[in-house]
Scaffold this motif. Structure first.
Motif, PDB file in Angstrom:
ATOM      1  N   LEU A 109       0.789  -0.915  -0.202  1.00  0.00           N
ATOM      2  CA  LEU A 109       0.294  -0.070  -0.094  1.00  0.00           C
ATOM      3  C   LEU A 109       1.160   1.396  -0.220  1.00  0.00           C
ATOM      4  N   ARG A 144       1.228   5.762  -0.509  1.00  0.00           N
ATOM      5  CA  ARG A 144       0.785   6.421  -0.060  1.00  0.00           C
ATOM      6  C   ARG A 144       0.420   7.922  -1.816  1.00  0.00           C
ATOM      7  N   THR A 174      -1.377  10.832   5.165  1.00  0.00           N
ATOM      8  CA  THR A 174      -2.312   9.993   5.789  1.00  0.00           C
ATOM      9  C   THR A 174      -2.086   8.425   6.653  1.00  0.00           C
ATOM     10  N   ARG A 228      -1.503   5.407   8.846  1.00  0.00           N
ATOM     11  CA  ARG A 228      -1.393   3.997   7.836  1.00  0.00           C
ATOM     12  C   ARG A 228      -3.277   3.241   7.954  1.00  0.00           C
ATOM     13  N   LEU A 287      -4.971   4.575   5.553  1.00  0.00           N
ATOM     14  CA  LEU A 287      -4.131   4.194   4.028  1.00  0.00           C
ATOM     15  C   LEU A 287      -4.818   3.581   3.540  1.00  0.00           C
ATOM     16  N   SER A 299      -7.934   5.526   0.832  1.00  0.00           N
ATOM     17  CA  SER A 299      -7.100   6.171  -0.184  1.00  0.00           C
ATOM     18  C   SER A 299      -5.848   6.145  -0.876  1.00  0.00           C
ATOM     19  N   GLY A 300      -5.199   4.487  -0.373  1.00  0.00           N
ATOM     20  CA  GLY A 300      -4.349   4.129  -1.098  1.00  0.00           C
ATOM     21  C   GLY A 300      -4.458   3.714  -2.558  1.00  0.00           C
TER      22      GLY A 300
END
Length: 145
Positions: free
Chosen positions: A3, A5, A18, A20, A23, A26-27
């Protein structure tokens, strides 16, 4: 898979990254080719699967067991040889060895069979029909008199 950012991908410095814990919403995932023989690229980006945000009961159970095993392994030091399971014979950090041995052979009460996996039944958060409906609503909201 990893994952990442968005700020990391763009190589931009940000004042507030962001956390974790959020995340996954939005990751992006960096996926490597692996056994995807038809893939032309070695890696690509994709959105996380919807079960990352909405896990099944079986996924919650195994994540909980993983967390308990990790908590019990806290403070374990050095490399240790795994004595059972798929990783048997490998030298792993002490905590990883404890987790691997603790979870070997675990079958959670609410585990799904492979044909019931959510990724087989619904690959993304929104279906095509839902996207069409969202698009129509958005068009209606922006359409003037």
């Amino acid at each position: 898979m990893v994952l990442l950012r968005g700020a990391t991908i763009a190589a931009m410095a940000s004042g507030s990254m962001t956390p974790r814990s959020t995340l996954v919403v939005s990751g992006l995932q960096l996926v490597t080719k692996g056994n995807v023989t038809w893939a032309e690229k070695e890696a690509w980006l994709r959105n996380p699967p919807h079960t990352a945000v909405n896990p099944t009961l079986g996924q919650l159970e195994i994540r909980r067991e993983f967390g308990r095993a990790a908590k019990n392994a806290k403070g374990t030091k050095g490399l240790q040889v795994v004595t059972r399971g798929r990783a048997a014979g490998k030298a792993l950090p002490g905590a990883a060895k404890t987790i691997a041995e603790t979870l070997t052979g675990h079958r959670m009460p609410h585990s799904l069979s492979p044909d019931q996996y959510p990724s087989k039944l619904r690959r993304t958060i929104h279906t095509l029909d839902e996207l069409e409906l969202m698009y129509q609503r958005k068009l209606g909201a922006t359409a003037g008199p």
